[in-house]
Design a protein around this motif. Structure first.
Motif, mmCIF file in Angstrom:
data_model
loop_
_atom_site.group_PDB
_atom_site.id
_atom_site.type_symbol
_atom_site.label_atom_id
_atom_site.label_comp_id
_atom_site.label_asym_id
_atom_site.label_seq_id
_atom_site.Cartn_x
_atom_site.Cartn_y
_atom_site.Cartn_z
ATOM 1 N N GLN A 131 -7.297 11.526 0.059
ATOM 2 C CA GLN A 131 -6.345 10.463 -0.286
ATOM 3 C C GLN A 131 -7.092 9.138 -0.390
ATOM 4 O O GLN A 131 -7.859 8.784 0.516
ATOM 5 N N TYR A 170 1.934 12.216 1.028
ATOM 6 C CA TYR A 170 0.617 12.839 1.172
ATOM 7 C C TYR A 170 0.679 14.218 1.825
ATOM 8 O O TYR A 170 0.105 15.182 1.310
ATOM 9 N N ASP A 229 0.826 -1.212 0.000
ATOM 10 C CA ASP A 229 0.000 0.000 0.000
ATOM 11 C C ASP A 229 0.859 1.260 0.000
ATOM 12 O O ASP A 229 0.546 2.237 0.655
ATOM 13 N N GLU A 230 1.935 1.249 -0.758
ATOM 14 C CA GLU A 230 2.857 2.388 -0.815
ATOM 15 C C GLU A 230 2.331 3.550 -1.654
ATOM 16 O O GLU A 230 2.857 4.651 -1.565
ATOM 17 N N TYR A 231 1.328 3.313 -2.464
ATOM 18 C CA TYR A 231 0.897 4.297 -3.454
ATOM 19 C C TYR A 231 -0.530 4.759 -3.169
ATOM 20 O O TYR A 231 -1.310 4.059 -2.527
ATOM 21 N N CYS A 232 -0.860 5.938 -3.667
ATOM 22 C CA CYS A 232 -2.212 6.449 -3.471
ATOM 23 C C CYS A 232 -2.604 7.368 -4.614
ATOM 24 O O CYS A 232 -1.773 7.800 -5.415
ATOM 25 N N PRO A 280 -6.178 5.096 -1.023
ATOM 26 C CA PRO A 280 -5.070 4.160 -1.179
ATOM 27 C C PRO A 280 -5.209 3.327 -2.453
ATOM 28 O O PRO A 280 -6.313 2.994 -2.868
ATOM 29 N N LYS A 337 3.024 8.638 -4.031
ATOM 30 C CA LYS A 337 3.323 7.709 -2.939
ATOM 31 C C LYS A 337 2.609 8.182 -1.680
ATOM 32 O O LYS A 337 2.528 9.386 -1.421
ATOM 33 N N ARG A 338 2.146 7.237 -0.900
ATOM 34 C CA ARG A 338 1.459 7.588 0.353
ATOM 35 C C ARG A 338 2.356 8.405 1.272
ATOM 36 O O ARG A 338 1.879 9.294 1.978
ATOM 37 N N SER A 339 3.635 8.133 1.255
ATOM 38 C CA SER A 339 4.571 8.852 2.127
ATOM 39 C C SER A 339 4.653 10.343 1.785
ATOM 40 O O SER A 339 5.136 11.140 2.591
#
Length: 106
Positions: A86, A66, A3-6, A88, A62-64
């Motif tokens: 956001q 956000y 789940d690294e991407y969003c 996921p 990437k979620r990181s």
């Protein structure tokens, strides 16, 4: 899949303002891809129901990133309260997700 991407969703109603947001996201490498689609939005705002022509913005990242994406949108957006949501990405074509990873900053 991890789940690294969003997908981050926002909107704008002024093309020049939208271009500023998009250019900032790409220049700062906060997004690998930004897609824009015309939409009609109905919503409650300040005690009234409004209907506006807007553009829906889909930001692949990437979620990181956000919080940085959120800050960038807020810094450039003309709206008092912009939509920033956001979503996921739970699965995707691995080569596409790797591309997102490569195009976005660490």
């Amino acid at each position: 899949m991890n789940d690294e991407y969003c997908l981050i969703i926002t909107t704008f109603n002024d093309d020049r303002n939208g271009q500023q947001i998009i250019e900032a996201l790409l220049a700062e490498r906060l997004a690998a891809c930004v897609q824009v689609m015309p939409i009609q939005s109905w919503y409650h705002w300040q005690g009234k129901v409004n209907c506006d022509a807007e553009k829906l913005v889909l930001i692949k990242t990437k979620r990181s990133l956000y919080l940085q994406v959120q800050a960038c949108i807020i810094a450039h957006h003309a709206y008092e309260v912009p939509e920033i949501i956001q979503v996921p990405i739970e699965a995707g074509l691995p080569v596409y997700l790797n591309w997102i990873d490569k195009e976005c900053r660490d």
